[in-house]
Design an enzyme around this catalytic site. Sequence first.
Site, PDB file in Angstrom:
ATOM      1  N   LYS A  54     -13.953  13.064   2.012  1.00  0.00           N
ATOM      2  CA  LYS A  54     -14.079  11.786   1.766  1.00  0.00           C
ATOM      3  C   LYS A  54     -15.206  11.249   2.635  1.00  0.00           C
ATOM      4  CE  LYS A  54     -11.310   8.665   0.702  1.00  0.00           C
ATOM      5  NZ  LYS A  54     -11.658   8.086  -0.607  1.00  0.00           N
ATOM      6  N   HIS A  77       0.824  -1.287   0.228  1.00  0.00           N
ATOM      7  CA  HIS A  77      -0.060  -0.107   0.035  1.00  0.00           C
ATOM      8  C   HIS A  77       1.137   1.220  -0.081  1.00  0.00           C
ATOM      9  CE1 HIS A  77      -2.014  -3.230   1.778  1.00  0.00           C
ATOM     10  NE2 HIS A  77      -3.134  -3.034   1.222  1.00  0.00           N
TER      11      HIS A  77
END
Lengths: 316, 687
Positions: B536, B176
């Site tokens: 978000k 990631h």
Amino acid sequence: MDGGELAVRLRARDHGAAAAVLNLVENRTPPARAAAAELLRDLSPAALGGEPAAHVVGVTGPPGVGKSSLLSRLIAEWRSQDRSVAVLAVDPSSRGSGGALLGDRARIEHDPADERVFIRSTASGGRLGGVAPATRAAAAALAAAFDVVVIETVGVGQSETDVADIADTVAVIVQPGSGDVLQFLKAGIMEVPDVLVVTKSDLGGAAARALADVRSALASLRDGDIPALAVSCLAPPTGIAALVTALDAHRAGIDLADRRIRGRRRQALREFAAEHGERGVRALGGQRAVERWLDARDPGLDVAALVDALERAAGA
Amino acid sequence: MSDAPPARLPERDRPWMMRTYAGHSDARRSNELYRRNLEKGQTGLSVAFDLPTQTGYDPDDELARGEVGKVGVSIAHIGDMRTLLDGIPLGEMNTSMTINATAAWLLALYIVAAEGQGVPEAELQGTTQNDILKEYLSRGTYAFPPGPSMRLIADTIAYAVAHVPRWNPINICSYHLQEAGATPVQEIAYAMSNAIAVLDAVRERVDAELMASVFGRISFFVNAGVRFVEEHAKLRAMAQLWDELGRDRYEVADERLRRFRYGVQVNSLGLTEAQPENNVYRIALEALAVTLGRSARARALQLPAWNEALGLPRPFDQQWSLRLQQILAYETDLLEYPDIFDGSLVMERLVAELVEGARAEMARVAELGGAVAAVGEMKASLVESHRQRLRAIESGELTVVGVNRFQSSEPSPLTADANGGITVVDPELEAELRAAVAGWRTERDDGPVSEALAQLATAARDPSQNIMPASIAAARAGVTTGEWARTLREAFGSYRAPTGVGEGAVAAGGDLEALRDEVERVSDELGRRLKFLVGKPGLDGHSNGAEQIAVRARDAGMDVVYEGIRLTPSQIASSAAQEGVHVIGLSILSGSHAELIPAVLRALAQAGVADVPVVAGGIIPEADADALRELGVAAVYTPKDWELNRMLADIVALVGERAGAGAGASGSAGAGAGGSASADADAGGAP
């Protein structure tokens, strides 16, 4: 853009008007400036018939000391006492592009559904970490509607001095293991805080040492009546209620009107000097003459009115 | 040449473990999918959980709305776990679970489900990802603050080493980090620093003589990008550093326990929405990066599907990727040779270069106080690397075929079907699962549940206890995922990770000049600096895109409000109103845009700021984009909109248009909230 109408809403303690007030005082177009002047005039002590009752608190300290975590806890404490809170967070991150990333809001925990908490982040703009004029105007306006108005600034130096002129009580925040603030205090760079807060008391020994150091530094500076407190913002937080009590006690112990009047006059002088430079100040007979001149003005005038009067005097 | 190794192995190597990262909707549907995948020759399972399960919320929790069963399977209790694994022999299966904040809980459920099949925990094989630092840095599915999270990791490792000895209790993820923009050096250094933080935390909780086996149980989960030669060197460098670390820092004498063991999911960052068929080649080359050299070959491999940048892949797309692995392992001669880079000077130098760079970076992290203390700095460095990468693509310095070069294309028959060649999760599913978990709670026996939760709370508050026994007891009692996590949240407190934006330097003018002029012009017209909220909503933690937009908008001269991940629609609306923003950008990559964006629009209307324009970005299929535009979303951006400056120019123009059209825009925001514009001013007019 009706400054008068917004003033009426604030005087009726309509917290929902806060955002529109900020939008207005930040706006630099001529009609907005006129409306903002009207708003501030309608909310000046002269118009209100006295100083607004809000407690204006400055929270300042170097980056990374945990100001936002502390504010999260303070907001919860104030709300538990049913006091409404407005936070004006001055963000220093403005850079060459003129833009800024405003991150404080993210770090301050609060209930978004609670209409009696208002948080606004503002870039400090070109003021080198100082408080933007809009923030000062906003603090003056919101003091009519909120029980507590907080001005949060980063760093020590210019912003700290600015805040001291706006706030009734200045809390300087430090963390264990950083000697900077002590150095500033000893060197006289930093004005003496009204309340000193050492964060991260969960660190134990280091925090206790920091608190002892701060206390001895403060004792050598003034009569030793400046409270220094330790807090921890981790769950479960500690020391927050005591801090609110200390802030309240400071506010109760000062001559509020006197502090605010002197603050407004200093702000007016600084703003005038920022706009017109040393030459402008000399034209009025120099710094001390301007100070004396300001001292003779109506104590109920707001900063904008004082600056106006100075400009008229200089132009005449 | 007598010292030279033989050119061929005496016996062909066994292939790596082949998996497909899979799971969606509910336990029953995912179980069917797993069985089909195993029939196709897949040799291990890789379970994808939905975001509520990953972050510790039940399907009927307010925060789970729109996310249930979306990016993976919803597992709310032991009943779900039994269904998920039904008919799969857990004594033989090797199961990888992509689970982090709630890893201790899902491992507990797995152990209890195996018990039901009569398989003792000592025989279980598999992996819990269980790497929280990379969640703070990149992926976003954390639930607890760093201190307690590191303790949970240490607890699961200590428990596994003693009771589930064949389990990999943690997979240190560099995967990631690359997705977040890490360079190879950063990927190596941060992963190693992260491993050090974990091992140091475990060292405090297990007996010294167990540390060698603890070290031997640590595995990695890495990424491989399309620069496959350098990527292969990266893995050799990691193997070298890991061996050194084991020997020098943790005094692991047994060489075998110092072996660098890793699984791979190859790069998704480089997969493109434009000409998506090209991704097949990218994936194949990336698979080579992790299989070419025998001495640094992956133990387990899962490949993304060619259409991941378009939406959720279908079983067919995943099968296509599995076939690639099978061709590589069974048709080619790859597995017949010793390490083919052995003795290669170029490879040796590449590795040495990476090792040297990584050592310097590891020293910097150590100086900051280790990986836990350095999360903020590492995050800021990743955001900066990612920014440079995007700039290189925009300037053409970095070629991406079909995106910034060779763009002309015939229409693709692959995306021609009604859904554009992706899976669509049944919209009725969420309601079904909400009802199901509520039903579970009414049907179970409450006594044992309360008792188990009380014991869990005690264990959580007492750092000298291991969380696993209480979690296993809770799994047996029928506790739900949300209840387990809530109990821990109450003990540990909440946490928001640093956003990584704000620290980076502003980009030099160059191609930004025109955009800055435009921002300046519109700001002058507005009377104050153009203010942009980047939000978000929902549980999706993939924040790389939002961060890049926020940083670039700042560089273009806007004031940007960015509050990080996991915001509720009402939080976004409240921020928009209080901050007086001129435009709102919403980013969602989990596929829950169809639920969350309309919810934000409703919240904005409620907060009195319905007039602030909203744009949306994410993995949003065209059909959904049309629906959003109909609801009033001003623009929808997808991965094919890779030119950030152009996107921002659109947004500035949008604000400019509205400012020009609607007079007094600056006074309207927030004016509608609160409402009581009572004319009764208090007494005390001018003296």
